[in-house]
Every structure is written in C-alpha cells, then in structure tokens.
Write a protein that holds these residues in place. Sequence first.
Motif, PDB file in Angstrom:
ATOM      1  N   SER A 454       0.841  -1.376   0.052  1.00  0.00           N
ATOM      2  CA  SER A 454       0.006   0.490  -0.007  1.00  0.00           C
ATOM      3  C   SER A 454       0.958   0.705   0.100  1.00  0.00           C
ATOM      4  CB  SER A 454      -1.260  -0.336   1.315  1.00  0.00           C
ATOM      5  OG  SER A 454      -0.167  -0.033   2.843  1.00  0.00           O
ATOM      6  N   CYS A 455       2.199   1.220   0.311  1.00  0.00           N
ATOM      7  CA  CYS A 455       3.447   1.900   0.265  1.00  0.00           C
ATOM      8  C   CYS A 455       3.445   2.092  -0.729  1.00  0.00           C
ATOM      9  CB  CYS A 455       4.304   1.784   1.260  1.00  0.00           C
ATOM     10  SG  CYS A 455       5.403   2.820   1.348  1.00  0.00           S
ATOM     11  N   PRO A 456       3.464   3.643  -2.001  1.00  0.00           N
ATOM     12  CA  PRO A 456       3.741   4.100  -3.322  1.00  0.00           C
ATOM     13  C   PRO A 456       5.038   3.242  -3.905  1.00  0.00           C
ATOM     14  CG  PRO A 456       2.499   5.282  -2.357  1.00  0.00           C
ATOM     15  CD  PRO A 456       2.755   5.217  -0.897  1.00  0.00           C
ATOM     16  N   ALA A 457       6.338   3.917  -2.271  1.00  0.00           N
ATOM     17  CA  ALA A 457       7.582   3.818  -2.457  1.00  0.00           C
ATOM     18  C   ALA A 457       7.894   2.454  -2.841  1.00  0.00           C
ATOM     19  CB  ALA A 457       8.212   4.528  -1.414  1.00  0.00           C
ATOM     20  N   GLN A 458       7.263   1.460  -2.186  1.00  0.00           N
ATOM     21  CA  GLN A 458       7.003  -0.476  -2.174  1.00  0.00           C
ATOM     22  C   GLN A 458       6.417  -0.666  -3.206  1.00  0.00           C
ATOM     23  OE1 GLN A 458       6.680  -2.444   1.555  1.00  0.00           O
ATOM     24  NE2 GLN A 458       7.144  -0.371   2.624  1.00  0.00           N
ATOM     25  N   ARG A 459       5.614  -0.141  -3.817  1.00  0.00           N
ATOM     26  CA  ARG A 459       4.389  -0.326  -5.065  1.00  0.00           C
ATOM     27  C   ARG A 459       5.660  -0.610  -6.179  1.00  0.00           C
ATOM     28  NH1 ARG A 459       0.156   1.816  -3.062  1.00  0.00           N
ATOM     29  NH2 ARG A 459       0.144   3.548  -4.730  1.00  0.00           N
ATOM     30  N   GLU A 460       5.895   0.450  -6.214  1.00  0.00           N
ATOM     31  CA  GLU A 460       6.788   1.607  -7.419  1.00  0.00           C
ATOM     32  C   GLU A 460       8.056   0.624  -7.202  1.00  0.00           C
ATOM     33  OE1 GLU A 460       9.705   4.627  -9.494  1.00  0.00           O
ATOM     34  OE2 GLU A 460       8.613   5.019  -8.108  1.00  0.00           O
ATOM     35  N   ARG A 461       8.560  -0.079  -6.696  1.00  0.00           N
ATOM     36  CA  ARG A 461      10.177  -0.962  -6.551  1.00  0.00           C
ATOM     37  C   ARG A 461       9.382  -2.387  -6.432  1.00  0.00           C
ATOM     38  NH1 ARG A 461      11.230   3.109  -4.386  1.00  0.00           N
ATOM     39  NH2 ARG A 461      12.963   4.383  -4.478  1.00  0.00           N
ATOM     40  N   ALA A 462       8.249  -2.444  -5.914  1.00  0.00           N
ATOM     41  CA  ALA A 462       7.816  -4.248  -6.527  1.00  0.00           C
ATOM     42  C   ALA A 462       7.184  -4.511  -7.741  1.00  0.00           C
ATOM     43  CB  ALA A 462       6.719  -4.365  -6.303  1.00  0.00           C
ATOM     44  N   VAL A 463       7.134  -3.483  -8.101  1.00  0.00           N
ATOM     45  CA  VAL A 463       6.654  -3.753  -9.953  1.00  0.00           C
ATOM     46  C   VAL A 463       8.139  -4.119 -10.518  1.00  0.00           C
ATOM     47  CG1 VAL A 463       6.041  -2.301 -12.292  1.00  0.00           C
ATOM     48  CG2 VAL A 463       4.559  -2.170  -9.980  1.00  0.00           C
ATOM     49  N   GLU A 464       9.082  -2.954 -10.109  1.00  0.00           N
ATOM     50  CA  GLU A 464      10.294  -3.426 -11.290  1.00  0.00           C
ATOM     51  C   GLU A 464      10.623  -4.558 -10.727  1.00  0.00           C
ATOM     52  OE1 GLU A 464      13.043  -0.186  -9.444  1.00  0.00           O
ATOM     53  OE2 GLU A 464      11.688   1.634 -10.336  1.00  0.00           O
ATOM     54  N   HIS A 465      10.651  -5.006  -9.265  1.00  0.00           N
ATOM     55  CA  HIS A 465      11.330  -6.294  -9.020  1.00  0.00           C
ATOM     56  C   HIS A 465      10.873  -7.403  -9.542  1.00  0.00           C
ATOM     57  CE1 HIS A 465      13.230  -9.527  -6.551  1.00  0.00           C
ATOM     58  NE2 HIS A 465      11.765  -9.564  -6.915  1.00  0.00           N
ATOM     59  N   TYR A 466       9.246  -7.485  -9.543  1.00  0.00           N
ATOM     60  CA  TYR A 466       8.062  -8.103 -10.621  1.00  0.00           C
ATOM     61  C   TYR A 466       8.629  -9.017 -11.620  1.00  0.00           C
ATOM     62  CZ  TYR A 466       3.661 -10.809 -11.579  1.00  0.00           C
ATOM     63  OH  TYR A 466       2.838 -11.408 -12.082  1.00  0.00           O
ATOM     64  N   ALA A 467       9.167  -7.276 -13.025  1.00  0.00           N
ATOM     65  CA  ALA A 467       9.766  -7.372 -13.956  1.00  0.00           C
ATOM     66  C   ALA A 467      11.222  -7.626 -14.001  1.00  0.00           C
ATOM     67  CB  ALA A 467       9.164  -6.146 -14.808  1.00  0.00           C
ATOM     68  N   SER A 468      12.035  -7.980 -13.467  1.00  0.00           N
ATOM     69  CA  SER A 468      13.228  -8.379 -13.310  1.00  0.00           C
ATOM     70  C   SER A 468      13.671  -9.245 -13.331  1.00  0.00           C
ATOM     71  CB  SER A 468      13.873  -8.116 -11.845  1.00  0.00           C
ATOM     72  OG  SER A 468      13.733  -8.888 -11.244  1.00  0.00           O
ATOM     73  N   ARG A 469      14.580  -9.514 -14.255  1.00  0.00           N
ATOM     74  CA  ARG A 469      15.513 -10.723 -15.047  1.00  0.00           C
ATOM     75  C   ARG A 469      14.863 -11.988 -13.714  1.00  0.00           C
ATOM     76  NH1 ARG A 469      21.133 -10.741 -17.831  1.00  0.00           N
ATOM     77  NH2 ARG A 469      20.866 -13.157 -18.967  1.00  0.00           N
ATOM     78  N   ASP A 470      15.659 -11.675 -12.759  1.00  0.00           N
ATOM     79  CA  ASP A 470      15.063 -12.616 -11.696  1.00  0.00           C
ATOM     80  C   ASP A 470      14.398 -13.248 -12.222  1.00  0.00           C
ATOM     81  OD1 ASP A 470      18.730 -11.879 -11.651  1.00  0.00           O
ATOM     82  OD2 ASP A 470      18.354 -11.186  -9.997  1.00  0.00           O
ATOM     83  N   ALA A 471      13.115 -12.672 -11.280  1.00  0.00           N
ATOM     84  CA  ALA A 471      12.287 -12.921 -10.914  1.00  0.00           C
ATOM     85  C   ALA A 471      11.145 -12.977 -12.218  1.00  0.00           C
ATOM     86  CB  ALA A 471      10.809 -11.592 -10.510  1.00  0.00           C
ATOM     87  N   LEU A 472      10.128 -12.596 -13.155  1.00  0.00           N
ATOM     88  CA  LEU A 472       9.262 -13.448 -14.197  1.00  0.00           C
ATOM     89  C   LEU A 472       9.978 -12.581 -15.903  1.00  0.00           C
ATOM     90  CD1 LEU A 472       6.034 -12.903 -13.602  1.00  0.00           C
ATOM     91  CD2 LEU A 472       7.437 -14.760 -13.157  1.00  0.00           C
ATOM     92  N   ASP A 473      11.106 -11.644 -15.556  1.00  0.00           N
ATOM     93  CA  ASP A 473      11.731 -11.299 -17.005  1.00  0.00           C
ATOM     94  C   ASP A 473      11.144 -10.940 -18.222  1.00  0.00           C
ATOM     95  OD1 ASP A 473      14.045 -10.960 -18.573  1.00  0.00           O
ATOM     96  OD2 ASP A 473      14.407 -13.124 -19.012  1.00  0.00           O
ATOM     97  N   ILE A 474       9.999  -9.546 -17.920  1.00  0.00           N
ATOM     98  CA  ILE A 474       9.496  -9.362 -18.807  1.00  0.00           C
ATOM     99  C   ILE A 474      10.345  -8.118 -19.959  1.00  0.00           C
ATOM    100  CG2 ILE A 474       7.258  -7.376 -18.758  1.00  0.00           C
ATOM    101  CD1 ILE A 474       6.355  -8.759 -16.324  1.00  0.00           C
ATOM    102  N   GLU A 475      10.772  -8.014 -20.744  1.00  0.00           N
ATOM    103  CA  GLU A 475      11.620  -7.384 -21.456  1.00  0.00           C
ATOM    104  C   GLU A 475      10.378  -6.146 -22.096  1.00  0.00           C
ATOM    105  OE1 GLU A 475      13.522  -7.971 -25.537  1.00  0.00           O
ATOM    106  OE2 GLU A 475      12.600  -9.713 -24.404  1.00  0.00           O
ATOM    107  N   GLY A 476      11.732  -5.337 -21.743  1.00  0.00           N
ATOM    108  CA  GLY A 476      11.177  -3.836 -21.977  1.00  0.00           C
ATOM    109  C   GLY A 476      10.070  -3.012 -21.154  1.00  0.00           C
ATOM    110  N   LEU A 477      10.499  -3.557 -20.062  1.00  0.00           N
ATOM    111  CA  LEU A 477      10.181  -2.983 -17.932  1.00  0.00           C
ATOM    112  C   LEU A 477      11.080  -3.300 -17.426  1.00  0.00           C
ATOM    113  CD1 LEU A 477       7.570  -1.863 -17.721  1.00  0.00           C
ATOM    114  CD2 LEU A 477       7.066  -4.386 -16.749  1.00  0.00           C
ATOM    115  N   GLY A 478      11.894  -2.069 -17.766  1.00  0.00           N
ATOM    116  CA  GLY A 478      13.113  -1.730 -16.858  1.00  0.00           C
ATOM    117  C   GLY A 478      12.890  -0.252 -16.307  1.00  0.00           C
ATOM    118  N   GLU A 479      13.445  -0.008 -15.260  1.00  0.00           N
ATOM    119  CA  GLU A 479      13.314   1.047 -14.914  1.00  0.00           C
ATOM    120  C   GLU A 479      12.105   2.347 -14.932  1.00  0.00           C
ATOM    121  OE1 GLU A 479      15.888   3.975 -11.635  1.00  0.00           O
ATOM    122  OE2 GLU A 479      16.483   1.942 -11.754  1.00  0.00           O
ATOM    123  N   LYS A 480      12.782   2.545 -15.843  1.00  0.00           N
ATOM    124  CA  LYS A 480      12.468   4.150 -16.338  1.00  0.00           C
ATOM    125  C   LYS A 480      10.598   3.992 -16.928  1.00  0.00           C
ATOM    126  CE  LYS A 480      16.664   6.035 -18.021  1.00  0.00           C
ATOM    127  NZ  LYS A 480      17.457   6.677 -19.124  1.00  0.00           N
TER     128      LYS A 480
END
Length: 698
Positions: A454-480
């Motif tokens: 529910s914390c916006p800061a954690q949500r943003e980083r949670a989305v980045e992590h969810y899409a990261s290479r070590d997780a589900l590796d969603i191509e095209g969904l980097g930090e920017k």
Amino acid sequence: MAAVSEDDLADNPYVEDPPTEFDPVGDLDEDSAREQAEQLREAIRYHDHRYYVETDPVIGDRTYDALFSRLQDLEGAFDLDTAGSPTQRVGGEPLTELGEVEHVAPMRSIDQSGEAEAVREFDRRVRDRLAESGYDGEVRYFCEPKFDGLSVEIVYEDGRYQRAATRGDGEVGEDVTENVRTIASVPQRLRGDYPDRLVVRGEVYIPRDAFTAFNRERVEAGEDPFANPRNAAAGTLRQLDPSVTARRPLSIFFFGVLDASVDFPSHSDLHERLPEWGLRVCDRLRVVDDIEAAIDYRDDQLAARDDLDYEIDGVVLKVDDIGACDRLGTTARAPRWAFAYKFPARKEETTLRDVVVQVGRTGRLTPVALLDPVEVGGVTVSRASLHNPSLVAELGVGVGDRVRIKRAGDVIPEVVEVVESAGDGHFEFPETCPVCDSVVERDGPMAFCTGGLSCPAQRERAVEHYASRDALDIEGLGEKAVAQLLDAGLVSDPADLYDLSVEALADLEGWGETSARNLVEAVEGTREPALADFLVALGIPEVGGVTARNLATEFGSFEAIHEAADEGDREAFEAVPDVGPVVADAIVEFFQGAGNRDVLDRLLDHVDPQDAEATGGEALEGLTFVFTGSLDGYTRSDAQELVERHGGSATSSVSGNTDYLVLGSNPGQRKREDAADNDVDELDEAAFEALLDARGVL
C-alpha cells in the motif's frame, strides 16, 4: 595469415601523412575498392597500435576519422567481408542474452591484505616452499599495479581475435566477445612474431578523465551518473547491444597469459613480449630483489595513485621466475606465488547538507546523507549512505556537520565519522514512513515501513522487481518504463500490469504501437509462471531464488504455501531446507499483511502459478555428472536440474566420485584432464541422451 610487418607498411599511402580527400566511391571498380580497403585496414590497425599501445600517435584524430569513414564507405558500397575489420568496433547486432563460456584455464583470484606483515609472511612462505622443493635460484618479485576494473579472458588463434569472457566464477564466465571487440585498445589481429595460440588476461576499465566527461554527459541528458569507473566498466561490458558498448570509453591493460603455444621464463619477460604482439601493458612495472623493495614499490604507487588516469586499489607481487611459480603451485582458489598488497580505503571530508530517508522494495528505510560534492578516489561524491537509524545515532550526525567520507571496499561512499559538529544535534529518524505515513517499526538496528504494497514507494520497486530478470523477466519493462507507467497512472502495483492495453501504452511519449504491443505480449507470457519464479517475483523479504525453489519443491503448489502462511504455520516453513525462524516469520508476515493481501488477490485473478514438477524418481540414483562446454539441447542449469530431478548428482568439478563427464562444444581442457586422471567416462551429448533414454528418463 602472417602479420603485416613495418616494412610491408612502407608502401601503404595511409600510414605517413595520409590523404583525407578521396575519389568518389562510385568511381572505383570492385578490385580497386577491395585493394584500398585492405590498405586502410592495415593502416588503421597500425595507427591504433601507435595510439593505444605505444601512446605515440603519428596522425591527428581528424585524419584518423577520415580514414575510418572512408573504410566504412568502401565496405558498405561494395559489400566487402568485414570479418576482423576495424570497423567492427562500432558494434554489431544486439544480443538476446550473454551466453556462458568455460575458461581455457581457471581465472583464479589471489590472496590479499593491506598489512605489511602479511606481505612479509607471504615472502616467508614462498622461500620456505621453494627451499623444500630444492630450488636454488634467487627469489625476485615482479611488481605491478592492481587495476580496479573488470577482468577478462581473450583468446587469439593464429593471431586473430576469437572470443572474450568475463571472469565469472573463475571457471565459467559471460561471453562478451562482441562487446570486447569494440574496445579500440584490443587488437583484432596480433602483430609481429606472435604464437599460434594465445589466451591472455586483461583488465577492462574506463580512464578517469573519460569517466568524468561521460558522467557529465549523462547528467546533462537527465540520466543518473555512474557511481564509479569500475561499475561503469562492468555495466558497459555486459550490455546486450554492442553498439552501446562501442559508444562508451572502455580501455584495457593486459597483464597475464592463461595459455600459449610458447613458454615464458619470467613474468617480466612475458610483459616485454605482450607489446611486441600489439597488446597494451601498464608502464608502472618493477622487478625487485626482495620483499622490502616490493613494499617500497607499493608505497610509491600509493603516493602516485591520485595522479594516474586509471583506478588502482593496490599492487600485485608475483615471483618473477615462472619455473619457481610452477614449483609453488596453487591452492583451490589462488596461486601460491602471487599476493595483492591493498591500499587503505580513501577518506575525505565535506559538509553534510541534508538527510533524506529512502524507502526500499522490502520497506526498509535507509538514511542517505546529501553532501557538498567532494572527490573521493577520482569520483565526485554528493551523497553517501548512513545505513540505518542506529548508525545515525551512534555517529551523532546532524545537518551542517563536517563529516569524513570513506569508500567502503573503495566503491560505496559512506559517512564514517563527524569531524566537526554544527551543534544542532543529530538527525532524528522519523517515526512514520516519509512516503505513505505508515508506522515505522524497528528490527534491531534497521527500520521498516509497515505499509507493504500500500506504500507507493514499495509498489514502484515491487513492479520493477516483479518484471526484473531474476523474477518474471518481462522484456521492455525496466526502471524508466516502470516510472513512466506509474506517473501516467496506468500502473500502481504488479497486478495492474495485466490490465495494460496497446492503445494506452502507445499514447505515452516515446512509445509506438510496436513497442506497446511487445510489452503487452511480454506481460501475457507471464500468466502461467513457474512457482519458484512467481515466489521470487512477489518480493517476499528474505526469499531469493534458492529459498523459492526449496519452497516450491517442499509445498508443491502456491495454494499450499498461501494456506500455511494464512494459518501462521511457521513450523511448516521451518521444515523447508535453508528456512529458519527469521525467514519463516517474513513469509507469514508478507502473506498476512493487509496491503499485500489486496494486491495478491488481484494478482491471482490474472496469474496461475504452476505447480512444481514432482521428482522423476530415482532413475539416476547413485550417478554423479559433470558438464563442460555448451550443450545444444539444454542450458547447463537445465541439464543439472534434469539429473537431480531423477535422483542423480550434478557437480562443478571432476573427482574420483564422478561417473560421467558430459562434453558439449568447446569443452574445458582441465576437466578432460581431470577425467582422464580419475578414469571418468566421457559422454558427448548424444551418448548422454542415450543414457537417459536407457534409464527411462527421456
């Protein structure tokens, strides 16, 4: 093909005072174009050598650029073969991923210390071992700077550049062949009377002046600057697009030979030979007669450190006589004939102007000091870590204080002490999250926001992590991209990714229909993730890849994990390998957190985590396999997992307990030699699959 000699270049019009105006390409026939292109290639290689190795160029930059541009025009207009051409330094096609390469010989680390007495003890061990071996020669030391860059292995066959790999774990590294090809100080062809086979070790780095200029460009373009030259070099060398690497100012020093078809009597002789073949070496080298002179050498380099255009963090001392090195041998991780005498970490003083509290992906709150810019180790530092609230209190640090900054490990800036207090007291750590105003909880020296997703800061980083290479590796969904989606209100947490539409994405600045469609399709491809990958993607504190795989194996399904967490069954989690009370608590608290439950419920409307595969029985029980080289039908991790799933063991090194060495393409010679020494059977990929088939695995 023999190397071109200086005499052969005497008639080359592009070596001395070359012309910079050329007849139109269209006026040339193919034979004339091919001849001119070959002359240009040889001349450019010569000029590269004069500039990068001898540091004595004979033409100016504009003249060089004109020759290079002419060669590009000829190769493009006449579709000439560009293999080995200097023009390949501009970078080739982007890669989908960096492959793995097994090193020709182990790239070992070396023992190190920052204490003079440890260096003297190294010397005593060397002399004692050599005396015991019957060696009666003099013990002299070859001394060189310890470069603070990224170590690579580069292979030359018949004088031609073949491949390059990062050090990795010392046995296997990342294939960075195309990226290293773009480094101008790495010759594509060796010079002089080179050996038929040469495998060299070098250190890739970014010169200080170039790093400063490059960071200035990044800041002016609105991008974050790199923290230090080493990180910049490492990130650049691992780019999937070689053209990006080509645009960054990488350089290299060569300092060792891993394998060669010639022998060297000493390290000093080796370093004299490398430049003869066009390989750039550092000029701050010295051979000394005893360890006290080696210590003096280190002190000299420490004094000169700030004046160098490259980062060094110590010196390396090697027994010069390679025959003596062979007698000394190696341990499992390091040679007994080399030692790194490290420099002390840098410390500088500046004024602390403010303290901000950052909220991490797991809710951890980290205080960060904003500083008057100060140069520390060739890097301008304007912020430094204060780590946690306990350290803030311990240091008594406050706004306006004069503080001392150190680069931990010579890399990460941190505040180490208050030199002069401003008198306003130390910074008071907030009791509520600065982003969502949730209560802050303390856990030992650390502090955490209790807001969860529910914390916006954690949500943003949670989305980045969810899409990261070590997780589900969603191509095209980097930090920017994530930041842009959040700013546009299209995404607030990972569950929202599954509601993205091509139309909404295509309306964003910098997006088009193709990139929007690619992202939507990439997200769609994650609707049925492997259970372990999904657990990693959730960002549960303390749960990384290994723990996630163990949870998946033990529980089998996401429903079972969810149920155990809902019931607070910590004992069930502690029964999982590598899960103790702390990890069990983190898992239960994550699933029971109100904000997390809401996001997770919405996420499960879109995602169906797949049950973990059951073991395939005991078909390979009692058998131990080692893999070497690249397999066509499997990645190495897939092959190891297959073996282990069916009751076998997969190890990284050959021993007397190994049953089979499975050979892919480009197998490591050392493992084959170990297999022969231990009477271990070798299997090619076809024979490996036949064995699996015979045992009912396939």
